[in-house]
Design a protein around this motif. Structure first.
Motif, mmCIF file in Angstrom:
data_model
loop_
_atom_site.group_PDB
_atom_site.id
_atom_site.type_symbol
_atom_site.label_atom_id
_atom_site.label_comp_id
_atom_site.label_asym_id
_atom_site.label_seq_id
_atom_site.Cartn_x
_atom_site.Cartn_y
_atom_site.Cartn_z
ATOM 1 N N PRO A 27 0.821 -1.207 0.000
ATOM 2 C CA PRO A 27 0.000 0.000 0.000
ATOM 3 C C PRO A 27 0.854 1.255 0.000
ATOM 4 C CG PRO A 27 -0.841 -1.605 1.573
ATOM 5 C CD PRO A 27 0.472 -2.129 1.085
ATOM 6 N N GLY A 28 0.356 2.292 -0.679
ATOM 7 C CA GLY A 28 1.066 3.561 -0.760
ATOM 8 C C GLY A 28 1.657 3.767 -2.138
ATOM 9 N N GLY A 29 1.654 4.973 -2.627
ATOM 10 C CA GLY A 29 2.125 5.256 -3.977
ATOM 11 C C GLY A 29 3.602 4.993 -4.172
ATOM 12 N N GLY A 30 4.440 5.243 -3.139
ATOM 13 C CA GLY A 30 5.857 4.980 -3.250
ATOM 14 C C GLY A 30 6.598 6.099 -3.957
ATOM 15 N N ASP A 31 7.942 6.045 -3.887
ATOM 16 C CA ASP A 31 8.776 7.055 -4.520
ATOM 17 C C ASP A 31 8.802 6.851 -6.021
ATOM 18 O OD1 ASP A 31 9.377 8.098 -2.029
ATOM 19 O OD2 ASP A 31 11.098 6.766 -1.766
ATOM 20 N N GLU A 32 9.111 7.932 -6.734
ATOM 21 C CA GLU A 32 9.205 7.873 -8.189
ATOM 22 C C GLU A 32 10.461 7.087 -8.584
ATOM 23 O OE1 GLU A 32 7.872 8.501 -12.018
ATOM 24 O OE2 GLU A 32 6.890 8.900 -10.103
ATOM 25 N N PRO A 33 10.331 6.051 -9.429
ATOM 26 C CA PRO A 33 11.499 5.233 -9.798
ATOM 27 C C PRO A 33 12.376 5.940 -10.818
ATOM 28 C CG PRO A 33 9.599 4.490 -11.010
ATOM 29 C CD PRO A 33 9.105 5.583 -10.081
ATOM 30 N N GLY A 34 13.590 5.419 -10.996
ATOM 31 C CA GLY A 34 14.483 5.914 -12.023
ATOM 32 C C GLY A 34 14.185 5.260 -13.362
ATOM 33 N N PRO A 35 15.058 5.460 -14.357
ATOM 34 C CA PRO A 35 14.832 4.864 -15.669
ATOM 35 C C PRO A 35 14.999 3.354 -15.638
ATOM 36 C CG PRO A 35 16.967 5.943 -15.584
ATOM 37 C CD PRO A 35 16.259 6.304 -14.320
ATOM 38 N N ALA A 36 14.251 2.680 -16.508
ATOM 39 C CA ALA A 36 14.327 1.227 -16.604
ATOM 40 C C ALA A 36 15.645 0.803 -17.246
ATOM 41 C CB ALA A 36 13.156 0.691 -17.421
ATOM 42 N N GLN A 37 16.124 -0.359 -16.832
ATOM 43 C CA GLN A 37 17.328 -0.935 -17.435
ATOM 44 C C GLN A 37 16.993 -1.487 -18.813
ATOM 45 O OE1 GLN A 37 19.065 -4.029 -15.055
ATOM 46 N NE2 GLN A 37 20.390 -4.756 -16.700
ATOM 47 N N ILE A 38 17.775 -1.159 -19.815
ATOM 48 C CA ILE A 38 17.542 -1.626 -21.179
ATOM 49 C C ILE A 38 18.386 -2.863 -21.447
ATOM 50 C CG2 ILE A 38 17.698 -1.032 -23.629
ATOM 51 C CD1 ILE A 38 17.339 1.907 -22.824
ATOM 52 N N VAL A 39 17.741 -3.905 -21.958
ATOM 53 C CA VAL A 39 18.424 -5.164 -22.288
ATOM 54 C C VAL A 39 18.609 -5.225 -23.802
ATOM 55 C CG1 VAL A 39 18.368 -7.674 -22.050
ATOM 56 C CG2 VAL A 39 17.299 -6.236 -20.305
ATOM 57 N N ASP A 40 19.775 -5.700 -24.234
ATOM 58 C CA ASP A 40 20.138 -5.602 -25.652
ATOM 59 C C ASP A 40 19.211 -6.351 -26.602
ATOM 60 O OD1 ASP A 40 22.254 -3.925 -25.208
ATOM 61 O OD2 ASP A 40 23.727 -5.540 -25.050
ATOM 62 N N SER A 41 18.810 -7.579 -26.259
ATOM 63 C CA SER A 41 18.065 -8.385 -27.237
ATOM 64 C C SER A 41 17.024 -9.254 -26.553
ATOM 65 C CB SER A 41 19.046 -9.257 -28.031
ATOM 66 O OG SER A 41 18.359 -10.078 -28.969
ATOM 67 N N TRP A 42 15.792 -9.183 -27.058
ATOM 68 C CA TRP A 42 14.720 -10.026 -26.537
ATOM 69 C C TRP A 42 14.865 -11.442 -27.075
ATOM 70 C CZ3 TRP A 42 11.198 -10.463 -22.915
ATOM 71 C CH2 TRP A 42 10.175 -11.398 -23.062
ATOM 72 N N THR A 43 14.635 -12.438 -26.213
ATOM 73 C CA THR A 43 14.640 -13.842 -26.631
ATOM 74 C C THR A 43 13.216 -14.385 -26.642
ATOM 75 O OG1 THR A 43 15.134 -14.451 -24.322
ATOM 76 C CG2 THR A 43 17.004 -14.304 -25.873
ATOM 77 N N SER A 44 12.680 -14.658 -25.466
ATOM 78 C CA SER A 44 11.323 -15.192 -25.344
ATOM 79 C C SER A 44 10.906 -15.135 -23.888
ATOM 80 C CB SER A 44 11.265 -16.647 -25.826
ATOM 81 O OG SER A 44 12.046 -17.477 -24.963
ATOM 82 N N CYS A 45 9.598 -15.283 -23.646
ATOM 83 C CA CYS A 45 9.111 -15.367 -22.268
ATOM 84 C C CYS A 45 9.685 -16.603 -21.572
ATOM 85 C CB CYS A 45 7.589 -15.431 -22.246
ATOM 86 S SG CYS A 45 6.743 -13.871 -22.606
ATOM 87 N N ALA A 46 9.861 -17.692 -22.324
ATOM 88 C CA ALA A 46 10.365 -18.927 -21.735
ATOM 89 C C ALA A 46 11.742 -18.739 -21.129
ATOM 90 C CB ALA A 46 10.396 -20.029 -22.788
ATOM 91 N N LYS A 47 12.566 -17.860 -21.731
ATOM 92 C CA LYS A 47 13.912 -17.620 -21.225
ATOM 93 C C LYS A 47 13.979 -16.409 -20.296
ATOM 94 C CE LYS A 47 16.365 -19.816 -25.065
ATOM 95 N NZ LYS A 47 17.375 -19.642 -26.145
ATOM 96 N N ALA A 48 13.268 -15.345 -20.640
ATOM 97 C CA ALA A 48 13.356 -14.120 -19.843
ATOM 98 C C ALA A 48 12.496 -14.173 -18.592
ATOM 99 C CB ALA A 48 12.951 -12.923 -20.696
ATOM 100 N N ALA A 49 11.360 -14.893 -18.647
ATOM 101 C CA ALA A 49 10.425 -14.905 -17.509
ATOM 102 C C ALA A 49 9.752 -16.266 -17.407
ATOM 103 C CB ALA A 49 9.380 -13.804 -17.687
ATOM 104 N N PRO A 50 10.508 -17.340 -17.117
ATOM 105 C CA PRO A 50 9.913 -18.684 -17.118
ATOM 106 C C PRO A 50 8.836 -18.895 -16.064
ATOM 107 C CG PRO A 50 12.127 -18.722 -16.196
ATOM 108 C CD PRO A 50 11.936 -17.365 -16.794
ATOM 109 N N GLY A 51 8.853 -18.113 -14.993
ATOM 110 C CA GLY A 51 7.852 -18.303 -13.945
ATOM 111 C C GLY A 51 6.763 -17.263 -13.921
#
Length: 333
Positions: A27-51
């Protein structure tokens, strides 16, 4: 018999129905985040986010796939121009031969202007006291791609209760998503369990209740009467036996034959003293009303201490002592 469900829908609604998978929002809005980290090349959900999206556990699966390190979630910087969105999640689907299986999905959307506008909104700020619910929230696993194939995890602006802003949820729901990849993660419900009308997994409440010292003494003998009952029998893996909440996997079940039911109810009405025993059961039976109407659930240890538990829906579970004859009546149907 059971409705088709998608974990994508759960993510968009923001309410976890069980288990965990993803980042919980406090709960709570929280602090403003910084810039997102950029990753060079997308592979797939199976490799980048298997769970991603795993809100339901899958019994008897192999060793889970190691989760790769996640890039830092943040705001979309000026040097990154998104051209597509990717959503990684899970679905529960009917199996080819019956039952249900869990499938990991990768979806893509390219007309994403409304989503980008929503992602650039600020966090909402509370104006005075607010009341928020305590639901655990699992945000969707979302990535943005640019025309160079790079990707990042965007920050989801929050409302005053710490959930994704309504504009973000509405934008995600309004996009035209195309499924680009699927993979079967495992079986959630076997064809045999579905045919029997039983859940694939169940908790041994005799052990849970006796370990916590909650059940009362055996109930007074009553007339052995009840409506038709469904029998579901579960095998507790050795790793679960003796634990705080041992869960068993479905073995067999179905409507309990009337001639056996009469003997079972007589066995559950006995007034024998409960044995002083601490041996976990490797199998247990669950008896529930066949029509799903209200009535007590009945649990019977088929080995170990051979105790039983009668648990009315209103509470006040009663513990009793079974025997070999009762266990024999609860064999395969």
């Amino acid at each position: 018999m059971r409705s088709f469900r998608t974990v994508l829908a759960f993510a968009l609604l923001g309410v976890a129905l069980g288990g965990c998978g993803g980042t919980t929002i406090e709960p709570g809005g929280g602090d403003e985040p910084g810039p997102a980290q950029i990753v060079d090349s997308w592979t797939s959900c199976a490799k980048a986010a298997p769970g991603a999206g795993a809100v339901l556990s899958v019994p008897n699966t192999a060793t889970p796939t190691p989760t790769p390190p996640e890039p830092t979630i943040g705001r979309i910087g000026s040097g990154f121009t998104p051209v597509a969105a990717l959503l990684c999640g899970r679905e529960i689907r009917p199996g080819a031969n019956g039952g249900q299986e869990q499938t990991a999905t990768e979806r893509r959307a390219e007309e994403i202007a409304p989503l980008l506008a929503a992602l650039r909104l600020p966090n909402e700020q509370a104006d005075g006291e607010i009341a928020c619910t305590l639901d655990m929230v699992i945000p969707p696993w979302l990535a943005l791609l640019d025309d160079k194939g790079r990707w990042l995890r965007p920050y989801l602006p929050r409302n005053v209760c710490g959930r994704p802003r309504a504009e973000v949820s509405a934008a995600l729901a309004g996009l035209s998503w195309t499924t680009v990849a699927t993979r079967t993660v495992g079986q959630v419900e076997s064809p045999a369990a579905e045919a029997a009308g039983c859940a694939q997994r169940w908790t041994d409440l005799v052990w849970v209740e006796t370990t916590n010292g909650r059940p009362g003494p055996p109930a007074p003998a009553t007339s052995p009467a009840a409506g038709p009952l469904r029998l579901c029998v579960y095998q507790v893996p050795p790793s679960q036996q003796g634990g705080g909440k041992p869960a068993g996997d479905f073995v067999y079940g179905g409507p309990l034959p009337p001639e056996r039911q009469a003997g079972v109810l007589r066995g559950l009405a006995n007034r024998r003293a409960v044995a002083d025993c601490k041996t976990p059961a490797s199998r247990f039976a669950v008896l529930r009303p066949l029509d799903g109407a209200g009535g007590p659930d009945r649990y019977v240890e088929l080995d170990g201490c051979r105790r039983f538990l009668v648990a009315p829906p209103t509470g006040g579970a009663q513990l009793g002592q079974g025997d070999d004859a009762l266990a024999a009546l609860l064999g395969p149907v």
